[in-house]
Scaffold this active site. Sequence first.
Site, short mmCIF file in Angstrom:
data_model
loop_
_atom_site.label_atom_id
_atom_site.label_comp_id
_atom_site.label_asym_id
_atom_site.label_seq_id
_atom_site.Cartn_x
_atom_site.Cartn_y
_atom_site.Cartn_z
N HIS A 4 0.82 -1.21 0.00
CA HIS A 4 0.00 0.00 0.00
C HIS A 4 0.85 1.26 0.00
O HIS A 4 0.49 2.25 -0.63
CB HIS A 4 -1.00 -0.02 1.15
CG HIS A 4 -2.16 -0.93 0.84
ND1 HIS A 4 -2.21 -2.25 1.23
CD2 HIS A 4 -3.29 -0.72 0.12
CE1 HIS A 4 -3.31 -2.80 0.77
NE2 HIS A 4 -3.99 -1.89 0.10
N HIS A 32 4.65 -14.75 6.22
CA HIS A 32 5.21 -13.72 7.10
C HIS A 32 4.22 -13.30 8.17
O HIS A 32 4.53 -13.31 9.35
CB HIS A 32 5.65 -12.51 6.28
CG HIS A 32 6.50 -11.57 7.07
ND1 HIS A 32 5.98 -10.72 8.02
CD2 HIS A 32 7.84 -11.38 7.08
CE1 HIS A 32 6.97 -10.05 8.59
NE2 HIS A 32 8.10 -10.42 8.04
N GLU A 60 4.48 -13.61 12.08
CA GLU A 60 3.74 -12.56 12.78
C GLU A 60 2.26 -12.75 12.44
O GLU A 60 1.90 -13.71 11.79
CB GLU A 60 4.22 -11.18 12.30
CG GLU A 60 5.66 -10.89 12.72
CD GLU A 60 6.28 -9.72 11.96
OE1 GLU A 60 5.52 -8.86 11.48
OE2 GLU A 60 7.51 -9.69 11.83
N HIS A 79 13.83 -15.00 7.96
CA HIS A 79 12.76 -15.71 8.67
C HIS A 79 12.86 -17.22 8.42
O HIS A 79 12.63 -18.02 9.33
CB HIS A 79 11.39 -15.21 8.23
CG HIS A 79 11.10 -13.82 8.72
ND1 HIS A 79 11.09 -13.50 10.05
CD2 HIS A 79 10.82 -12.68 8.06
CE1 HIS A 79 10.81 -12.22 10.18
NE2 HIS A 79 10.64 -11.69 8.98
CO CO Z 1 9.97 -9.84 8.64
#
Ligand code: CO
Length: 298
Positions: A126, A184, A214, A246
């Site tokens: 965005h 993610h 997350e 990650h």
């Molecule tokens: Co990250």
Amino acid sequence: MKLSGMVKMMLATLLTVGFSLPGASNALAAQHGAKRPDRKAVLLVAFGTTVPSAQKAFKDIDAQARKMFPGVEVRWAYTSKIIRGILAKRGRHIDSPELALAKLMDQGVTEVAVQSLQTIPGIEFHELYRNAMFFGQMTGGFKRIEVGSPLLASDADMQQVVKVMLQRVPKDRKAGDAVIFMGHGTEHPADTMYAAMNYFFQQQDPNAYVATVEGHLTLDKMLPELRRKKVKKVYLIPLMAVACDHAHNDMAGTEPTSWKSILDKAGYTCIPVMRGMGEDPGIVAVWLDHLRKAYGEL
Ligand code: CO
């Protein structure tokens, strides 16, 4: 014959117009009002990576984009300031999307297709979209700027990605073995796309799940389900563009908080697959399809 006649006519017109101008200032004014010639460019925007194997994936995407639009300028930008900083120290300078767009504008490009190589339309997408639109509004800015959707932007995209990702699961996997795709996750409302992906995976394969680092759908929410189904072996696969930090740490790392450590401790045999989605031609095809659409709008 016909062409040379046309050239003569054009010359005559030019001379007439030229001679009818009363002064040099008017000639200059005419020059200022001159239409800018159309020049198109493509800007590929990724989060960025410092991982060499992921660099290869980016090179492949770059080559495919150039093949898709012969003769069109193709550039890259990374949204991550941290990644850009690390690369700069190694002597590789990658622009932010805003700097890349400013350069294209300055160099006389009139139309740009920006392609997000992000996974979901979350915070970073965005931000990219908003700023790209501002570039389209500037005086002397781009005549047109289009932003291609990230990977998961429609029902069809999600179904396609599920299909390709299930094909990527190592062949020695048995039906009773679980596969957890690591997304993610985000605080942005687009986090719900991971829940949607989990639903689509479940429809195709009852032992395939999505969990996220997350966001809402964390690994602990999967554990009772694995127990209930008496799963013994779990494959872990990144649902991210690159097998980045990650994947290396949160998914497959040796720290006690990594998914592998948690699953190992809970008694599962755990097999991480270190490969980002950007390395899969079937996934890249979805991103490039979005770019083709965006470019087609120019
Ligand atoms: Co990250």
